[in-house]
Design an enzyme around this catalytic site. Sequence first.
Site, PDB file in Angstrom:
ATOM      1  N   SER A 112      31.885  56.978  34.571  1.00 30.30           N
ATOM      2  CA  SER A 112      30.922  55.681  34.503  1.00 30.30           C
ATOM      3  C   SER A 112      29.732  55.864  33.568  1.00 30.30           C
ATOM      4  CB  SER A 112      30.621  55.288  35.932  1.00 30.30           C
ATOM      5  OG  SER A 112      29.499  54.206  35.998  1.00 30.30           O
TER       6      SER A 112
ATOM      7  N   TYR B  18      26.663  57.916  44.659  1.00 36.24           N
ATOM      8  CA  TYR B  18      27.943  57.526  44.083  1.00 36.24           C
ATOM      9  C   TYR B  18      27.937  57.920  42.529  1.00 36.24           C
ATOM     10  CZ  TYR B  18      30.506  54.205  40.997  1.00 36.24           C
ATOM     11  OH  TYR B  18      31.160  53.917  40.062  1.00 36.24           O
TER      12      TYR B  18
ATOM     13  N   LYS C 247      30.256  60.909  40.027  1.00 37.38           N
ATOM     14  CA  LYS C 247      30.801  60.660  38.649  1.00 37.38           C
ATOM     15  C   LYS C 247      30.612  62.073  37.993  1.00 37.38           C
ATOM     16  CE  LYS C 247      33.148  56.962  39.401  1.00 37.38           C
ATOM     17  NZ  LYS C 247      34.475  56.900  39.486  1.00 37.38           N
TER      18      LYS C 247
HETATM   19  C1  WQD Z   1      24.846  44.033  36.649  1.00 41.91           C
HETATM   20  C2  WQD Z   1      23.526  43.048  36.479  1.00 41.91           C
HETATM   21  C3  WQD Z   1      22.228  43.422  38.305  1.00 41.91           C
HETATM   22  C4  WQD Z   1      24.460  41.175  41.059  1.00 41.91           C
HETATM   23  C5  WQD Z   1      27.513  49.241  38.771  1.00 41.91           C
HETATM   24  C6  WQD Z   1      27.684  50.511  38.961  1.00 41.91           C
HETATM   25  C7  WQD Z   1      28.405  51.087  38.066  1.00 41.91           C
HETATM   26  C8  WQD Z   1      29.559  50.523  37.698  1.00 41.91           C
HETATM   27  C9  WQD Z   1      29.466  49.143  37.605  1.00 41.91           C
HETATM   28  C10 WQD Z   1      31.098  50.625  39.614  1.00 41.91           C
HETATM   29  C11 WQD Z   1      22.433  43.931  37.065  1.00 41.91           C
HETATM   30  C12 WQD Z   1      22.578  42.001  38.051  1.00 41.91           C
HETATM   31  C13 WQD Z   1      23.920  41.862  39.906  1.00 41.91           C
HETATM   32  C14 WQD Z   1      23.652  40.056  41.663  1.00 41.91           C
HETATM   33  C15 WQD Z   1      22.232  40.039  39.721  1.00 41.91           C
HETATM   34  N1  WQD Z   1      30.633  50.907  38.272  1.00 41.91           N
HETATM   35  N2  WQD Z   1      23.119  41.538  39.242  1.00 41.91           N
HETATM   36  N3  WQD Z   1      22.733  39.366  40.855  1.00 41.91           N
HETATM   37  O1  WQD Z   1      24.741  47.586  38.380  1.00 41.91           O
HETATM   38  O2  WQD Z   1      25.202  47.309  35.845  1.00 41.91           O
HETATM   39  O3  WQD Z   1      26.952  48.977  37.538  1.00 41.91           O
HETATM   40  O4  WQD Z   1      28.933  48.527  38.804  1.00 41.91           O
HETATM   41  O5  WQD Z   1      31.774  50.874  40.383  1.00 41.91           O
HETATM   42  O6  WQD Z   1      28.556  52.484  38.168  1.00 41.91           O
HETATM   43  O7  WQD Z   1      26.382  50.882  39.166  1.00 41.91           O
HETATM   44  O8  WQD Z   1      26.518  46.177  37.641  1.00 41.91           O
HETATM   45  O9  WQD Z   1      27.652  44.100  38.322  1.00 41.91           O
HETATM   46  O10 WQD Z   1      26.002  45.043  40.221  1.00 41.91           O
HETATM   47  O11 WQD Z   1      24.999  44.436  38.056  1.00 41.91           O
HETATM   48  O12 WQD Z   1      21.225  39.659  39.036  1.00 41.91           O
HETATM   49  O13 WQD Z   1      24.094  39.198  42.600  1.00 41.91           O
HETATM   50  O14 WQD Z   1      23.655  42.290  37.175  1.00 41.91           O
HETATM   51  O15 WQD Z   1      20.714  43.525  38.796  1.00 41.91           O
HETATM   52  O16 WQD Z   1      21.289  43.899  36.069  1.00 41.91           O
HETATM   53  P1  WQD Z   1      25.568  47.613  37.361  1.00 41.91           P
HETATM   54  P2  WQD Z   1      26.339  44.824  38.560  1.00 41.91           P
END
Ligand code: WQD
Length: 342
Positions: free
Chosen positions: A126, A151, A155
């Site tokens: 990741s 988590y 990785k």
């Molecule tokens: C993206 C953006 C949130 C939800 C994570 C894991 C990573 C990978 C993918 C997983 C951020 C914003 C989110 C919401 C929001 N692998 N957001 N409202 O955190 O970049 O990555 O998922 O299995 O390892 O860390 O992805 O989709 O959670 O967030 O505003 O309800 O969307 O703050 O800026 P992230 P995400």
Amino acid sequence: MKKTVLVSGGAGFIGSHVTVELAQAGYDVVIADNFSNCDETNYRGVCKILGRELPLIPTDFCDKAAVYALFEKYPIDAVIHFAAFKAVGESVAEPLKYYRNNILSFLNILDAAKDKERCNVLFSSSATVYGEAEDLPVTEKTPRQPAKSPYGNTKTVCEDILRDSVAAYPAVKGIALRYFNPIGAHPTALIGELPRGVPNNLVPFITQTAIGKRACLSVFGNDYPTEDGTCLRDFIDIVDLAKAHVCAVSRMIDGQMKQDYEIFNIGTGRPVSVLELINTFERVNGVKLNWKFAPRRPGDVVAIWADPTLAEQELGWKAERSVEQTLIAAWAWEKHLAEIGI
Ligand code: WQD
């Protein structure tokens, strides 16, 4: 002779899309899953897309004897390891559950692989390993940073375990693919992301809000140092991402690797803000989303996106689908779930 690929966690979101692409590319695929974080919806979708049943072996990869039995039963040329827990917040609350499951399952796979004449191992890593990078976009040479969650640490640790195993055991060759933010669904709308409970990730939260399962989407943070104040991410289409696995598996099986352990970024190279993604979703699907700004989410990095040049040069892979196409597919999947009553 046809080559066989074992896909651990093959009934999950990424695993099911990878299974379809591998099978369509002519590989024999063995799916192994313990259904701890998914049901059979995606497996049934995979069989529908392919028009045939694939072997599905209920397997707990923490059970060493069960993993060895799989390796004995099938002539496995490559294994792709997806079977892992992935909720960042839960991993902070229950670190031992994460370390035990995510690391022990990988150790068992490598143990079985090292005892074969030759076995290729693809690890699903990741972009989380880069943390808050100083220089963007990140290349594979960008230094990794200490993980912000158990988590994320699994990785990093599993990458190191694969690197060290490749160095020690001549049978094992390895590739780690560092995914950016996989989103979307198969264009048939027969497989996609199926989060249990309240989604942590942005796109499932968007689609569930649009369909009425959630009242309102919270956009975490509006004061980041970006153009519109929201975070920047590299959203990569799930089918594009799945195709990268076919390229990586064939590189390993066909003996094309330049080193016995290789790492590739799998992203688009295109940063998109959270607000841009929401606006695009509304525009291409003709739906209005109920959303509001909320405080920053702890642990979020401001911006991360890939330099995907190495994957293009070495794997012959690059992302092809537009964010518009991806968000249309994500919405079609959510509507399909509503139709089948999920
Ligand atoms: C993206 C953006 C949130 C939800 C994570 C894991 C990573 C990978 C993918 C997983 C951020 C914003 C989110 C919401 C929001 N692998 N957001 N409202 O955190 O970049 O990555 O998922 O299995 O390892 O860390 O992805 O989709 O959670 O967030 O505003 O309800 O969307 O703050 O800026 P992230 P995400």
